[in-house]
Design a protein around this motif. Structure first.
Motif: not given
Length: 561
Positions: A54, A58, A85, A89, A97, A124, A128, A131, A158, A160
């Motif tokens: 990750t 990034y 993450l 963020h 992810l 997460v 995030t 999701r 981010p 997910y």
């Protein structure tokens, strides 16, 4: 067409423009890995730890401006990947992810399956923006499409997606989706007119540019605004590079204005003189630095950050580039083009202002100057949580957009080396230099294997004091002595060479002026070991008078300092 879930996912990534995926193959992701193997349009870079996956995503996203993608197994793989993450963020960076799951029929049953974590999406949730769980092949294209829509609209944080292994190998009739067209959000005409009136009537306006400028690709729009109106600029830590630091109307960077060490930040004295602050893509997490008596024109894509600062705010909810492009003609029409330039006053103040004035401090200032001399101006530099990383937040000049990469308020120790690898993969023809301490480098030092395996030729400068230096210094200075901070390091030159990289050692930190250019010429990753002793806290230079922002207003006469 009939596709497995893994094929549907990979082909969906291709349609979204993804060229590289960072990750580690694992039992619940075989369906994706097999599809990546057979897809010529995407390269998989295998890392040695999920955290690095990750972080690389990034660094790739920061340097390229495009979403970065990471792939991990469920459970502990997600926990490991969460650090990257969190950094993404904090810096509003688009990273997707993709995680596996346990078999579909076992989810929620707590049977103790391999890598099983109950309610794993909750891992997460705080870091995030969006999701989704895709349980069948037919659900996967829609999930990928929405993940990218979320990253490309509003504040790009981010996202997910998780899929069980059976969904990744099952075949079904799947409809792939084209990328969703994205339009730039815009404030209303009335709000723009209100902002233009406040700015044109102001005596001492000031622009504070944040990371949202780069996220919008608004650097040229900001430059046009500044040069058309002669309004000076201060950049936030996340906004470094939004305007060249060598521009005559740029004061430089102010980190955490109003923070606990604000008395050391002389840029606050400049900010407090402004009667109108124009915030562009910055959070103002600690409030309007000019105080509540001033007006804040707040341009932000995140409506949460628009009006939480103070009552006398003119909120402009919109994309930075589109909003500036619409606001500028109204300012010119209102006469802002006739405002004389305060460049001379800005230049005078810039010579005096410093957050930590390290010019009178050894060894900070001369070493940073040696690094500046040895590092190409257009190089991508990635700064870990080191003492020199702190100084770089205000003292490292950035004259090219997106070339300065840090971890934002996340302050993740160890993020820089893998993030620099991701940045180099995004910009293979550009020099990339990573700056880390020995403590932070060793967090992800096995990624030297990844660098050598994939030919990711970056230069990594390691300041080695055989301790967690920041912590040791603080404990010595403020808590009667360091404890638990000493480190046992390998010989970093031999360590690098054991992976097939090149190791160098500085006899003196000032040697970086010549070692960095030499390292960048090497056809391999390079580690430069820089032994360094205790570095004291720099003491702020006492400045009796900081110039304000004097210029002659076309209607209101001379504004003196």
């Amino acid at each position: 067409m009939k596709l497995s879930g893994g094929e549907a996912l990979v082909k969906s990534l291709v349609r979204e423009g993804v060229e590289v995926v960072f990750g580690i193959p694992g039992i619940q992701t075989y369906g994706i890995v097999a599809a990546l193997r057979d897809e010529p349009g995407i390269r998989m870079v295998t890392t040695r730890h999920e955290q690095a996956a990750t972080y690389m995503a990034y660094g790739y996203a920061r340097a390229s401006g495009k979403p970065g993608v990471a792939l991990v197994v469920p459970g502990v793989g997600i926990y490991n990947a969460a650090a990257g993450l969190a950094t993404a963020h904090a810096r509003s960076c688009p990273v997707l992810l993709i995680a596996g799951q346990i078999p579909r029929g076992q989810i929620g049953m707590n049977l103790g399956g391999v890598h099983e974590i109950e309610d794993q999406m909750d891992i997460v949730r705080p870091i995030t923006k969006w999701r989704q769980q895709a349980l069948t092949p037919t659900e996967i294209p829609g999930a990928v499409s929405e993940a990218f829509r979320q990253m490309r609209t509003g504040r790009p944080r981010p996202t997910y997606i998780e899929c069980p292994p059976d969904a990744l190998v099952e075949r079904d009739e799947v409809e792939l989706m084209d990328p969703i067209p994205i339009s730039r959000a815009m404030p209303s005409r009335e709000q723009l007119q209100q902002a233009a009136s406040a700015i044109s009537e102001s005596r001492l306006p000031l622009i504070v540019a944040g990371g949202g400028v780069a996220l919008s690709g608004a650097e040229q729009a900001l430059l046009d605004l500044v040069e058309a109106t002669n309004i000076p600029v201060i950049t936030s830590g996340g906004g470094k590079g939004a305007i060249p630091d060598n521009h005559p109307l740029c004061y430089g960077s102010c980190v955490s204005p109003g923070g606990e060490r604000h008395e050391m930040n002389q840029l606050l004295d400049v900010m407090k003189t402004a009667d109108v602050v124009i915030g562009i893509g910055t959070r103002f997490s600690l409030g309007n630095p000019a105080g509540k008596s001033s007006t804040l024109v707040n341009i932000n894509i995140d409506d949460f950050d628009l009006t939480r600062i103070q009552d006398n705010t003119i909120p402009l909810h919109g994309d930075a580039q589109a909003t500036i492009d619409s606001l500028l003609p109204l300012l010119v029409e209102a006469g802002c083009r006739d405002r004389p330039s305060p460049a001379q006053a800005v230049s005078a103040a810039r010579r005096l202002i410093a957050y930590y004035d390290i010019r009178d401090n050894e060894p900070q200032y001369p070493i940073l100057e040696a690094i500046r001399t040895g590092t190409p101006e257009d190089a991508y530099t990635v700064w870990d949580v080191t003492q020199f990383g702190f100084y770089a937040r205000t003292h490292w000049p950035v004259n090219h957009p997106n070339t300065y990469i840090d971890s934002g308020y996340s302050f993740n120790l160890g993020f820089a080396f893998p993030s620099a690898l991701g940045a180099k993969l995004a910009k293979p023809d550009c020099p990339v230099v990573c700056f880390a301490g020995d403590g932070s480098f060793m967090f992800n030092s096995p990624e030297l294997s990844t660098a050598v395996q994939y030919g990711i030729n970056i230069t990594t400068v390691i300041f080695r004091d055989d301790s967690y230096g920041n912590v040791a210094r603080d404990l010595d200075d403020f808590f009667d002595g360091a404890y638990g901070t000493d480190l046992a390091n390998p010989d970093l030159v031999k360590f690098a060479e054991s992976f097939g990289a090149i190791g160098m050692r500085a006899d003196d930190p000032m040697d970086l002026e010549t070692l960095i250019p030499a390292a960048l010429e090497q056809p391999a990753p390079v580690v430069i070991d820089v032994p360094i002793g205790h570095i004291p806290l720099p003491r702020p230079k006492q400045i009796e008078h900081v110039p304000k922002l004097p210029w002659t207003h076309p209607q209101k006469g001379l504004i003196s300092s």
